[in-house]
Design an enzyme around this catalytic site. Structure first.
Site: not given
Ligand SMILES: NC(=O)c1ccc[n+]([C@@H]2O[C@H](COP(=O)([O-])OP(=O)(O)OC[C@H]3O[C@@H](n4cnc5c(N)ncnc54)[C@H](OP(=O)(O)O)[C@@H]3O)[C@@H](O)[C@H]2O)c1
Length: 297
Positions: A29-32, A181
């Site tokens: 629903n957001t982000g990556i 994490y």
């Molecule tokens: N951003 C970075 O720099 C980075 C770097 C390395 C790895 N990553 C990895 O990339 C992935 C995506 O992260 P992002 O950066 O796109 O972060 P994000 O924008 O915070 O997105 C995270 C997503 O996970 C969902 N989520 C969290 N808790 C949940 C739960 N209990 N049940 C179902 N959904 C849940 C969130 O939903 P809600 O919005 O409803 O909470 C949101 O849709 C993650 O696995 C993260 O570890 C990111």
């Protein structure tokens, strides 16, 4: 432009189309995850956005439907912090869909103050690792029947700082949210490794990846990180750039039979020694099964 291109990182070059393919993306629903969903919808896939926040997911889905003209972008409720919700999601999916070609375990939490999931698991381990472990277990038969199919686990460079602390998995003796994490992201790498080994010969592949440092909501639980992310935003990938390696793992033709690997910027990347430890991977597998009360062999 040179620096910008460097920050943006690798792009998925594949023009693969996905008509007739069914994809699940957690946390889309957001982000990556949202940008991954947008791209795969553009390629014609039937995309299931699996999220806990339905309103936020519906907003993302309708935006993607309008932009891509693909009406098969569907929202389903999934809370990875509650095994009951994971089981309901899987039951509902298996009742309604016949195939599953790509499962992208993308959802994640970072830097949460100490908290536990509905089942009493430490939040990072529970959502990032155990939730996706159970989800994959419940959907695996469908993935096998839909083969060739792919499992894509979104891990992180942060896995380098992780250890699997078997003596204190739930962080009850000592807890550091940054390390929690890292541990959970190492668990993603080890899960991928052991899963790929077990899936040899099934035409179901499993790969992990680091998306890069991406401007997203991931830093929401930390005031300091939120500021740092704002100040250094110029050095961060956009969510669309950050989605490229997930998309690459999901669609690239040359990865059809590649499994058990770890990618970054759409290329193989270096895995920490702990992430290559087969004994730890096996032990984590059996401990995860015990915690979840499942038999997976
Ligand atoms: N951003 C970075 O720099 C980075 C770097 C390395 C790895 N990553 C990895 O990339 C992935 C995506 O992260 P992002 O950066 O796109 O972060 P994000 O924008 O915070 O997105 C995270 C997503 O996970 C969902 N989520 C969290 N808790 C949940 C739960 N209990 N049940 C179902 N959904 C849940 C969130 O939903 P809600 O919005 O409803 O909470 C949101 O849709 C993650 O696995 C993260 O570890 C990111």
């Amino acid at each position: 432009p040179g620096l910008w291109r460097y920050v943006a990182g690798g792009r998925c070059q594949s023009a693969a189309r996905l008509e007739g393919k069914v994809v699940i993306i957690t946390g889309a629903n957001t982000g990556i995850g949202k940008e991954t969903a947008r791209d795969l919808a553009q390629r014609g896939a039937r995309v299931i956005i699996a999220c806990r926040d339905i309103a936020k997911a519906e907003a993302a889905a309708s935006e993607i439907r309008a932009e891509t003209g693909n009406q098969q972008v569907i929202v389903k409720k999934l809370d990875l912090a509650d095994t009951k919700s994971i089981r309901e999601f899987a039951e509902n999916f298996l009742a309604e869909e016949k195939k599953l070609h790509v499962l992208i375990n993308n959802a994640g939490v970072m830097l949460c103050p100490y908290s536990k999931t509905a089942d009493g698991f430490e939040m990072h381990l529970g959502v990032n690792h155990l939730g996706h472990f159970l989800l994959t277990f419940l959907l695996l038969e469908c993935l096998k029947q839909s083969a060739p199919s792919r499992i894509v686990n979104v891990s992180s460079l942060a896995h380098h700082g992780g250890r699997i602390r078997f003596h204190d998995l739930q962080g009850e003796k000592s807890y550091n949210r940054g390390l929690a994490y890292c541990h959970s992201k190492l668990a993603n790498v080890l899960f991928t490794r052991e899963l790929a080994r077990r899936l040899q010969g099934t035409k179901v592949t499993a790969n992990a990846l680091h998306p890069g440092s991406v401007s997203s909501e991931l830093v929401r639980h930390s005031f300091v990180m939120s500021w740092l992310w704002k100040i250094f935003s110029f050095f961060l990938k956009s969510p669309c750039e950050g989605a490229q390696t997930s998309i690459y793992c999901a669609v690239a033709e040359e990865l059809e039979s590649v499994t058990g690997q770890y990618f970054s910027d759409c290329q193989p990347a270096y895995v920490s020694p702990h992430g290559r430890d087969d004994e730890t991977a096996k032990k984590l597998w059996s401990v995860s099964c015990e915690l979840l009360g499942i038999q997976w062999d």
